[in-house]
Design a protein around this motif. Structure first.
Motif, short mmCIF file in Angstrom:
data_model
loop_
_atom_site.label_atom_id
_atom_site.label_comp_id
_atom_site.label_asym_id
_atom_site.label_seq_id
_atom_site.Cartn_x
_atom_site.Cartn_y
_atom_site.Cartn_z
N MET A 232 0.84 -1.20 0.00
CA MET A 232 0.00 0.00 0.00
C MET A 232 0.88 1.25 0.00
N THR A 233 0.55 2.20 -0.85
CA THR A 233 1.34 3.44 -0.79
C THR A 233 0.60 4.53 -0.02
N GLN A 234 -0.71 4.33 0.16
CA GLN A 234 -1.52 5.35 0.83
C GLN A 234 -1.81 4.94 2.26
N LEU A 235 -1.89 5.91 3.14
CA LEU A 235 -2.44 5.63 4.46
C LEU A 235 -3.94 5.89 4.34
N ALA A 236 -4.72 4.81 4.25
CA ALA A 236 -6.16 4.97 3.98
C ALA A 236 -6.93 3.85 4.66
N GLY A 237 -8.25 3.92 4.59
CA GLY A 237 -9.13 2.86 5.08
C GLY A 237 -8.90 2.54 6.54
N SER A 238 -8.93 1.23 6.85
CA SER A 238 -8.84 0.83 8.25
C SER A 238 -7.46 1.13 8.85
N ALA A 239 -6.40 1.11 8.01
CA ALA A 239 -5.06 1.44 8.54
C ALA A 239 -5.05 2.89 9.02
N ALA A 240 -5.66 3.79 8.22
CA ALA A 240 -5.70 5.20 8.62
C ALA A 240 -6.55 5.38 9.87
N ALA A 241 -7.69 4.65 9.92
CA ALA A 241 -8.57 4.77 11.10
C ALA A 241 -7.85 4.26 12.34
N PHE A 242 -7.12 3.16 12.18
CA PHE A 242 -6.38 2.58 13.31
C PHE A 242 -5.33 3.58 13.82
N VAL A 243 -4.55 4.12 12.88
CA VAL A 243 -3.48 5.06 13.26
C VAL A 243 -4.10 6.30 13.93
N ALA A 244 -5.20 6.79 13.38
CA ALA A 244 -5.82 7.99 13.95
C ALA A 244 -6.35 7.73 15.36
N ALA A 245 -6.75 6.48 15.63
CA ALA A 245 -7.36 6.17 16.93
C ALA A 245 -6.32 5.83 18.01
N ARG A 246 -5.05 5.71 17.64
CA ARG A 246 -4.01 5.45 18.67
C ARG A 246 -3.38 6.78 19.08
N ASP A 247 -2.71 6.76 20.23
CA ASP A 247 -2.13 8.00 20.75
C ASP A 247 -0.62 8.10 20.57
N VAL A 248 0.04 6.94 20.50
CA VAL A 248 1.51 6.96 20.50
C VAL A 248 2.03 6.04 19.40
N GLY A 249 3.06 6.49 18.71
CA GLY A 249 3.76 5.65 17.74
C GLY A 249 5.24 5.70 18.02
N MET A 250 6.00 4.84 17.35
CA MET A 250 7.46 4.87 17.49
C MET A 250 8.03 5.42 16.19
N LEU A 251 8.76 6.54 16.31
CA LEU A 251 9.33 7.19 15.13
C LEU A 251 10.78 6.74 14.98
N ALA A 252 11.08 6.16 13.81
CA ALA A 252 12.45 5.71 13.54
C ALA A 252 13.10 6.67 12.56
N THR A 253 14.28 7.14 12.93
CA THR A 253 15.08 7.99 12.02
C THR A 253 16.49 7.40 11.97
N ALA A 254 17.30 7.91 11.07
CA ALA A 254 18.71 7.49 11.04
C ALA A 254 19.55 8.71 10.70
N ASN A 255 20.77 8.76 11.23
CA ASN A 255 21.62 9.92 10.93
C ASN A 255 22.36 9.70 9.61
N ALA A 256 23.20 10.66 9.27
CA ALA A 256 23.87 10.61 7.96
C ALA A 256 24.69 9.33 7.81
N ALA A 257 25.21 8.82 8.93
CA ALA A 257 26.04 7.61 8.87
C ALA A 257 25.19 6.34 8.91
N GLY A 258 23.87 6.52 9.00
CA GLY A 258 23.00 5.34 9.02
C GLY A 258 22.71 4.81 10.41
N MET A 259 23.17 5.51 11.46
CA MET A 259 22.92 5.06 12.84
C MET A 259 21.45 5.29 13.19
N PRO A 260 20.69 4.22 13.50
CA PRO A 260 19.24 4.39 13.73
C PRO A 260 18.92 4.90 15.14
N SER A 261 17.78 5.57 15.27
CA SER A 261 17.22 5.96 16.58
C SER A 261 15.71 5.73 16.53
#
Ligand SMILES: Cc1cc2nc3c(=O)[nH]c(=O)nc-3n(C[C@H](O)[C@H](O)[C@H](O)COP(=O)(O)O)c2cc1C
Length: 351
Positions: free
Chosen positions: A1-30
């Motif tokens: 799926m490329t879109q956030l839509a339907g039940s996935a969108a409803a599920f995400v909208a109904a939750r309060d917290v997510g885990m955000l993953a980023t990585a720095n220029a060297a690829g070190m994840p957080s």
């Protein structure tokens, strides 16, 4: 799926917290937990004033990571202990950018975040940058559609629950029923003596037998009250159908044999009241547990008016005093919430 839509969108909208993953220029994840709001195009994360190691939001690791490498992921999930059929997970991958205050989209996002998280109303998030994530790839796994219909936190489950009186014929798994019964065990009881017992009915013939037996008793009572035969017949049929069509019926019973004995009837009556109060609390635990797990329940008081009939029809063990019938299943339709009185009508403070 490329879109956030339907039940996935409803599920995400109904939750309060997510885990955000980023990585720095060297690829070190957080990974950091984040609050977010979905505006239908982007997911927005405020750079708020919760305690952080740096005061300048643009110095935050997640911001520096995004500036170096905009590809991010946000994972949102539900975990219900003991109910793994209800596990649900949505993973959103996309590109993030930092949006400065003053942008039209930023102002709208602040409104959404403040509507979703009341704490933000007192925080100057309108004057701070925010992260916007445009989803590019979405993976939804597990019971996302079902979980989208139910809130994740107790604060939202309590006002979300409502009595259900008509059920679909969808079956309820036995482990789901056991989980709900288990919730009843954890309520307080006088002296800790757990004066409750629960009869569980799933077989159509048991339910039909109970409906028939209770019906005979009720019919006599209604006739005694002077109701017309047509009204009696109509009310009987509605009641029988409610009992027969519930996928599962739980009959909560009082069991007073372990109650503390008192020499006077007044204190004995108070002890019994305590047991009744406690059973009510146990029932409420079941109602909330069922609702959170995606099921629905009702509450029928009829057994109180024909205890011996119910005892005999179900061949209950000696000393089990039926108090109610709790139909359990999946709602045939989403019933309306009944309005509640405002708190100030119900509460008296000492000031
Ligand atoms: C002790 C008790 C007995 C109840 N008995 C019945 C009943 O016999 N039939 C029924 O349809 N609802 C019954 N209810 C449910 C109430 O009507 C319902 O909880 C109330 O209208 C509020 O609606 P809600 O549960 O949807 O918030 C009972 C509730 C309680 C607490």
């Amino acid at each position: 799926m490329t879109q956030l839509a339907g039940s996935a969108a409803a599920f995400v909208a109904a939750r309060d917290v997510g885990m955000l993953a980023t990585a720095n220029a060297a690829g070190m994840p957080s990974v950091v937990p984040v609050c977010y709001a979905w505006d239908g195009t982007d997911l927005w994360i405020a750079l708020d004033a919760k305690p952080k190691q740096v005061s300048d939001p643009l110095r935050l690791r997640r911001v520096r990571d995004i500036q170096a490498r905009p590809q991010v992921a946000l994972a949102v999930h539900d975990y219900l202990a003991g109910a793994w059929a209800q596990l649900a997970h949505v993973l959103i991958r996309g590109e993030a950018h930092i949006v400065m205050p003053g942008a039209e989209s930023h102002t709208a996002a602040v409104e959404l975040l403040r509507a979703k998280y009341p704490e933000y109303r007192a925080m100057p998030i309108d004057a701070r940058p925010a992260i916007a994530i445009r989803p590019a790839h979405v993976t939804a796994w597990g019971a996302v559609a079902e979980r989208a219909m139910r809130p994740a936190t107790l604060e939202a489950v309590i006002p979300g629950r409502r009595s259900v009186r008509r059920f679909s014929d969808r079956e309820v798994a036995r482990d789901q029923v056991e989980r709900i019964l288990d919730a009843a065990r954890w309520f307080p009881s006088p002296h800790g003596c757990q004066l409750w017992r629960f009869a569980v009915l799933t077989r159509p013939e048991t339910k039909a037998h109970l409906a028939q037996a209770m019906g005979v008793e009720w019919q006599a009572t209604l006739a005694q009250d002077g109701e017309s035969p047509a009204v009696v017949a109509q009310r009987m049929e509605v009641s029988r159908e409610r009992i027969r069509s519930a996928p599962v019926l739980i009959v909560p019973c009082l069991y007073l044999a372990d109650l503390d004995p008192y020499p006077d009837s007044e204190r004995q009556a108070a002890e019994t009241t305590m047991a009744v109060q406690s059973l009510g609390a146990a029932i409420q635990n079941m109602l909330l547990s069922a609702y959170q797990a995606g099921l629905d329940m009702g509450w029928m008081c009829a057994p109180l008016f024909c205890q011996t009939v119910v005892q005999a029809a179900l061949d209950l063990p000696v000393g089990w005093l039926p108090q109610a019938l709790l139909p359990l299943g999946y709602a045939a339709a989403d019933p309306k919430h009944r309005p509640r009185r405002p708190l100030d009508e119900l509460v008296r403070w000492d000031d």
